[in-house]
Scaffold this motif. Structure first.
Motif, PDB file in Angstrom:
ATOM      1  N   GLY A 156       0.829  -1.191   0.000  1.00 51.14           N
ATOM      2  CA  GLY A 156       0.000   0.000   0.000  1.00 51.14           C
ATOM      3  C   GLY A 156       0.862   1.238   0.000  1.00 51.14           C
ATOM      4  O   GLY A 156       0.677   2.158   0.802  1.00 51.14           O
ATOM      5  N   CYS A 157       1.804   1.280  -0.931  1.00 54.66           N
ATOM      6  CA  CYS A 157       2.852   2.316  -0.901  1.00 54.66           C
ATOM      7  C   CYS A 157       2.345   3.713  -1.196  1.00 54.66           C
ATOM      8  O   CYS A 157       2.928   4.693  -0.738  1.00 54.66           O
ATOM      9  N   GLY A 158       1.260   3.841  -1.980  1.00 58.60           N
ATOM     10  CA  GLY A 158       0.822   5.170  -2.376  1.00 58.60           C
ATOM     11  C   GLY A 158       1.943   5.910  -3.074  1.00 58.60           C
ATOM     12  O   GLY A 158       2.638   5.361  -3.933  1.00 58.60           O
ATOM     13  N   THR A 159       2.171   7.151  -2.670  1.00 62.11           N
ATOM     14  CA  THR A 159       3.305   7.911  -3.201  1.00 62.11           C
ATOM     15  C   THR A 159       4.323   8.210  -2.091  1.00 62.11           C
ATOM     16  O   THR A 159       5.025   9.219  -2.124  1.00 62.11           O
TER      17      THR A 159
ATOM     18  N   VAL B 256       3.971  -1.857  -3.788  1.00 60.87           N
ATOM     19  CA  VAL B 256       2.711  -2.202  -4.443  1.00 60.87           C
ATOM     20  C   VAL B 256       1.585  -1.326  -3.913  1.00 60.87           C
ATOM     21  O   VAL B 256       1.570  -0.915  -2.749  1.00 60.87           O
ATOM     22  N   ASP B 257       0.629  -1.049  -4.803  1.00 62.60           N
ATOM     23  CA  ASP B 257      -0.542  -0.277  -4.415  1.00 62.60           C
ATOM     24  C   ASP B 257      -1.699  -0.646  -5.332  1.00 62.60           C
ATOM     25  O   ASP B 257      -1.490  -1.007  -6.496  1.00 62.60           O
TER      26      ASP B 257
ATOM     27  N   SER C 230      -3.779   1.421  -6.469  1.00 60.89           N
ATOM     28  CA  SER C 230      -4.003   2.528  -7.394  1.00 60.89           C
ATOM     29  C   SER C 230      -2.979   2.535  -8.522  1.00 60.89           C
ATOM     30  O   SER C 230      -1.781   2.717  -8.292  1.00 60.89           O
ATOM     31  N   ALA C 231      -3.462   2.365  -9.746  1.00 65.93           N
ATOM     32  CA  ALA C 231      -2.576   2.425 -10.912  1.00 65.93           C
ATOM     33  C   ALA C 231      -1.979   3.823 -11.062  1.00 65.93           C
ATOM     34  O   ALA C 231      -0.852   3.982 -11.531  1.00 65.93           O
ATOM     35  N   VAL C 232      -2.726   4.835 -10.646  1.00 64.08           N
ATOM     36  CA  VAL C 232      -2.241   6.215 -10.755  1.00 64.08           C
ATOM     37  C   VAL C 232      -1.049   6.433  -9.831  1.00 64.08           C
ATOM     38  O   VAL C 232      -0.025   6.993 -10.232  1.00 64.08           O
ATOM     39  N   ALA C 233      -1.153   5.981  -8.589  1.00 63.42           N
ATOM     40  CA  ALA C 233      -0.045   6.123  -7.644  1.00 63.42           C
ATOM     41  C   ALA C 233       1.189   5.384  -8.140  1.00 63.42           C
ATOM     42  O   ALA C 233       2.314   5.904  -8.065  1.00 63.42           O
ATOM     43  N   VAL C 234       1.003   4.173  -8.653  1.00 64.16           N
ATOM     44  CA  VAL C 234       2.131   3.382  -9.149  1.00 64.16           C
ATOM     45  C   VAL C 234       2.804   4.091 -10.325  1.00 64.16           C
ATOM     46  O   VAL C 234       4.033   4.173 -10.399  1.00 64.16           O
TER      47      VAL C 234
ATOM     48  N   ASP D 265       3.960  -2.114   6.356  1.00 62.11           N
ATOM     49  CA  ASP D 265       2.584  -1.624   6.206  1.00 62.11           C
ATOM     50  C   ASP D 265       2.460  -0.347   7.030  1.00 62.11           C
ATOM     51  O   ASP D 265       2.337  -0.392   8.248  1.00 62.11           O
ATOM     52  N   LYS D 266       2.496   0.793   6.349  1.00 66.51           N
ATOM     53  CA  LYS D 266       2.402   2.082   7.045  1.00 66.51           C
ATOM     54  C   LYS D 266       1.042   2.712   6.730  1.00 66.51           C
ATOM     55  O   LYS D 266       0.897   3.453   5.768  1.00 66.51           O
ATOM     56  N   GLY D 267       0.049   2.355   7.546  1.00 72.04           N
ATOM     57  CA  GLY D 267      -1.275   2.957   7.407  1.00 72.04           C
ATOM     58  C   GLY D 267      -2.250   2.202   6.538  1.00 72.04           C
ATOM     59  O   GLY D 267      -3.445   2.531   6.529  1.00 72.04           O
ATOM     60  N   THR D 268      -1.801   1.177   5.809  1.00 69.19           N
ATOM     61  CA  THR D 268      -2.706   0.458   4.910  1.00 69.19           C
ATOM     62  C   THR D 268      -3.776  -0.296   5.683  1.00 69.19           C
ATOM     63  O   THR D 268      -4.973  -0.194   5.396  1.00 69.19           O
ATOM     64  N   THR D 269      -3.359  -1.066   6.685  1.00 70.88           N
ATOM     65  CA  THR D 269      -4.335  -1.788   7.489  1.00 70.88           C
ATOM     66  C   THR D 269      -5.234  -0.823   8.260  1.00 70.88           C
ATOM     67  O   THR D 269      -6.436  -1.063   8.406  1.00 70.88           O
ATOM     68  N   ASP D 270      -4.679   0.279   8.720  1.00 68.23           N
ATOM     69  CA  ASP D 270      -5.489   1.287   9.412  1.00 68.23           C
ATOM     70  C   ASP D 270      -6.615   1.776   8.507  1.00 68.23           C
ATOM     71  O   ASP D 270      -7.769   1.895   8.937  1.00 68.23           O
ATOM     72  N   ALA D 271      -6.280   2.068   7.252  1.00 69.71           N
ATOM     73  CA  ALA D 271      -7.288   2.557   6.311  1.00 69.71           C
ATOM     74  C   ALA D 271      -8.371   1.513   6.071  1.00 69.71           C
ATOM     75  O   ALA D 271      -9.568   1.836   6.036  1.00 69.71           O
ATOM     76  N   LEU D 272      -7.976   0.263   5.930  1.00 68.52           N
ATOM     77  CA  LEU D 272      -8.956  -0.798   5.713  1.00 68.52           C
ATOM     78  C   LEU D 272      -9.877  -0.973   6.910  1.00 68.52           C
ATOM     79  O   LEU D 272     -11.101  -1.106   6.766  1.00 68.52           O
ATOM     80  N   LEU D 273      -9.296  -0.988   8.097  1.00 70.90           N
ATOM     81  CA  LEU D 273     -10.095  -1.211   9.295  1.00 70.90           C
ATOM     82  C   LEU D 273     -11.100  -0.092   9.549  1.00 70.90           C
ATOM     83  O   LEU D 273     -12.134  -0.316  10.168  1.00 70.90           O
TER      84      LEU D 273
END
Length: 248
Positions: A89-92, A112-113, A115-119, A164-172
């Motif tokens: 969930g890398c984002g930018t 990996v993310d 979002s195709a745009v972020a990648v 995982d920096k914030g990805t699981t937080d966002a999902l939860l």
């Protein structure tokens, strides 16, 4: 389960980060942070408003946690092959590229993310900046991937470190994301080597996150340590290992 007040303040901090990234989504974003369309919209909108790329960091940057990540990689280093590192969930964020730049032992960092745009933005930025590795054998790649489907890209027991920096937080915190968060955790444990680790960086209090982790990953070892107080918020590093529990 955490007291409602703790969930409220965690949600507020996530909302604040979302608001800085894309101010027009408001509460809609909280409910749909598990959706690809949300993140494509966010990153496309942000990119359209500036001609200069700038990394966006959830919570904090690499410098805040480099003393947790790099020593761990040094202890796992092996001569026959680069360590496999996954920035999930890398984002930018600059986290994954910073591991590539700062780690003195060979690593293959895959960011990996969903979002195709972020990648695409990260790929373009890496080419433009000609980022140099900390070790000449290291590699850096960016990949569009739904983290609930890690097995489509990574084989069983093939990854040494997942960040995982914030990805699981966002999902939860999203409306329908709790099942996805549990699936992501199971996918991580499947692709990690027996000696590997998942590091979840979060501002969620241990009395909530530890209970969730221990419930969803019963066969794993779960630990926690404080990252520290950053900007008035206390952050934690939750370490999850597929190794069987040992007496502590």
């Amino acid at each position: 389960m955490a007291p409602p007040s703790k969930w409220f303040w965690t949600s507020c901090r996530i909302f604040s980060a979302c608001f800085r990234l894309h101010s027009s989504l408001s509460s809609e974003m909280i409910e749909n942070m598990d959706k690809k369309a949300t993140w494509d919209r966010v990153y496309a909108d942000r990119s359209s408003k500036t001609s200069t790329f700038k990394n966006f960091e959830w919570f904090f940057g690499f410098e805040a946690v480099q003393n947790l990540i790099v020593p761990l990689l040094l202890t796992e280093a092996r001569p026959e092959a680069p360590l496999q590192v996954l920035d999930m969930g890398c984002g930018t964020s600059a986290l994954g590229p910073s591991v590539y730049q700062r780690c003195p032992v060979p690593v293959r960092v895959t960011c990996v993310d969903i979002s195709a745009v972020a990648v695409r933005l990260m790929q373009e930025h890496a080419r433009a900046e000609a980022v140099r590795p900390g070790n000449r054998s290291s590699q850096l790649a960016f990949l569009e991937l739904d983290c609930t489907q890690l097995h489509k890209r990574f084989g069983p027991t093939s990854v040494d470190l997942i960040v995982d920096k914030g990805t699981t937080d966002a999902l939860l915190k999203s409306k329908d994301g709790k099942r996805s968060a549990a699936l992501v955790l199971k996918q991580c444990l499947k692709v990690l080597r027996p000696s590997g680790s998942l590091l979840q960086f979060s501002d969620e209090d241990p009395d909530a996150r530890l209970l969730w982790l221990e419930t969803e990953a019963r066969a794993a070892r779960v630990e926690v340590q404080e990252v520290g107080d950053l900007g008035g918020v206390c952050y934690y590093c939750y370490g999850v290992s597929p190794r069987p529990n040992v007496q502590r």
